[in-house]
Design a protein around this motif. Sequence first.
Motif: not given
Length: 278
Positions: A243-247
Amino acid sequence: MCRRRPASFHAVLAVGLALATLCGCQRGREVEAPASAPAAPADPVAVAATPELKDVIETTPAYIIGISYPQEAVRYPPLARALQDYAAAVQDQLMQALGELKGRRPAVPYDLSLNFSLVAETPRVVAVAATGSSYLGGAHGVPLEQRFVWLPQMQQMLAAEQLIPNAADWVPVSDYVRAQLKTRVQRDLDDDHLDPDVYAEQLQMRGGMIDEGTAPKPAHFARFEPVMNADGSIRALRFVFPPYQVAPYVEGTQTVDVPARVLLPLVAPAYRPLFRAG
């Protein structure tokens, strides 16, 4: 190529890529697995010195810890040590966070939930997935996502920068992953039947996250696991994005399978025999 929603354990817990700095409510830093193991074969003394992989269950008023290991990993001492090192690092984070409370009990017990699972075991490739969460206070925790790929015949851990050593060769991987993720986002937004303005805003925001999190650098693709053919060869690599890397956080961990036909021209010659396309 699945999308998984985050599980909750007190709150949804974790350590994802650069998430600790992005999530201001969290104290911990990201814990990286060792990039590689010693190249030389393990000697009997080193094997004998490898501790057992013992599951951990600790419950106190201030914290809860649950860690489980696949016992098959004991057959590969450097891999077993890498799993232990990762678990020790996330446990240290929890204990350091407790130490900062100077004896005060947290309002909600801190906790660490970490599961190591064997995802592949062949004479040439052994892979373990580490998934879980770590809650150290705040609105929610941080996902724990790590992958370990051990090559028994080469006696080494396989890292992204070894797999594809030429920096320019990460561009095709990045392009493939971006296309898959953006198609997925567009499909999800279509299903949500949003107002046109909201749709456009979400599409731009999500597309920007994908572009940033999949820039063609090995660090952005450090977490991967093999998808195996029946003959023990690799037919694809599943890249894992916390989570938070690409979404956004609510979308959970994202994965994209990149097939061997895309990877083979890019992979270092030493590792090409591990793959089979088609």
